[in-house]
Design an enzyme around this catalytic site. Structure first.
Site, short mmCIF file in Angstrom:
data_model
loop_
_atom_site.label_atom_id
_atom_site.label_comp_id
_atom_site.label_asym_id
_atom_site.label_seq_id
_atom_site.Cartn_x
_atom_site.Cartn_y
_atom_site.Cartn_z
N SER A 146 0.86 -1.19 0.00
CA SER A 146 0.00 0.00 0.00
C SER A 146 0.89 1.24 0.00
O SER A 146 2.04 1.18 0.48
CB SER A 146 -0.87 0.00 1.26
N TYR A 159 -1.65 -0.51 10.70
CA TYR A 159 -1.79 -0.98 9.30
C TYR A 159 -0.60 -0.49 8.48
O TYR A 159 0.02 -1.27 7.75
CB TYR A 159 -3.11 -0.45 8.72
#
Ligand SMILES: NC(=O)c1ccc[n+]([C@@H]2O[C@H](COP(=O)([O-])OP(=O)(O)OC[C@H]3O[C@@H](n4cnc5c(N)ncnc54)[C@H](OP(=O)(O)O)[C@@H]3O)[C@@H](O)[C@H]2O)c1
Length: 241
Positions: A146, A159
């Protein structure tokens, strides 16, 4: 492996039952790979395998919880027994955890779930699949990370840290496996319009990346010429949503 399509390839996509993983599975099946989709929701996986497995495409469903060592080892054993090799592994399964919390508010169980899925899960899948690739003498491993693994993400620090960790893991393993003709690449998308992304609320979803854009990046990686190793793709929407 032919450079243009994957007619003889066995491809595994973790989290292939929905969102980005489903789009990647669809793309790989149109390139003529035999695609194995995994996840925890067996019923959904079977339904998606049936939906994608049309017009001669080969999509098979197999349950595997990447965060569970026993499940991952069992999956690796089944791959070895049923297919004997894996040519493409897409580590796509991932969770975001509860959104909107400062790190000090995050429950340790959520911390564990995030890291056990996004980072340990990739390690378990590599343990299961890399020996098969080494035996074959080639392979593509694509880790779906990501842009949160490149940038700070306030209220998503765990995360983000799991994806920074995934990037670091990928760069190291890429160097370990180069001599085996195995290319390990990372794809780092920005926000994608899937159920994963609570942050899409209030955004112009028409400007957001689509799951198919990530699948296209995977297609680019697996159709490279044999001497070419694109190690990382950062994927942004053209205009900010
Ligand atoms: N959407 C975004 O904005 C975005 C942006 C950048 C990166 N990403 C990354 O892209 C990947 C896919 O995201 P998405 O948007 O497609 O999310 P999604 O729609 O929530 O799908 C997540 C997938 O992961 C699977 N999964 C979760 N935990 C698992 C486990 N323990 N074992 C096996 N499978 C598991 C789920 O299947 P089951 O529920 O059946 O287990 C599901 O198929 C993730 O790694 C995510 O971090 C997403």
């Amino acid at each position: 492996m032919p450079s243009k399509e994957l007619s003889d390839a066995i491809a595994v996509v973790t989290g292939g039952g929905r969102g980005i993983g489903r789009a990647i599975a669809a793309k790989l099946s149109t390139l003529d790979a035999t695609v194995i989709i995994t996840g925890r929701d067996e019923r959904r996986l079977q339904q998606v395998a049936n939906e994608l497995g049309v017009n001669g495409r080969r999509v098979h469903a197999m349950r595997c919880d990447v965060a569970d060592r026993g499940s991952a080892e069992e999956f690796g054993e089944r791959l070895r027994r049923d297919y004997g090799r894996v040519n493409v592994l897409v580590n796509n399964a991932g969770i975001g955890g509860p959104g909107g919390l400062f790190l000090h508010q995050l429950d340790p169980e959520d911390w564990d779930a995030i890291f056990n899925t996004n980072l340990r899960g990739v390690y378990y899948m590599l343990r299961a699949v890399v020996p098969l690739m080494i035996a074959t003498g080639a392979g593509h491993i694509i880790n779906i990370s990501s842009l949160a693994g490149k940038n700070p993400l306030p209220r998503g620090a765990a995360y983000s840290a799991s994806k920074w960790g995934l990037n670091g893991l990928s760069y190291g393993v890429a160097e370990e496996l180069r001599d085996h003709n195995i290319r390990v690449s990372v794809v780092c998308p920005g926000s994608v319009d899937t159920d994963f992304s609570p942050r899409r609320q209030g955004k112009d979803t028409s400007r957001m990346l689509k799951a198919e854009d990530v699948a296209h990046a995977v297609e680019v990686l697996v159709t490279q010429a044999p001497q070419s190793f694109m190690s990382e793709i950062l994927l942004r929407p053209t205009q900010k949503p």
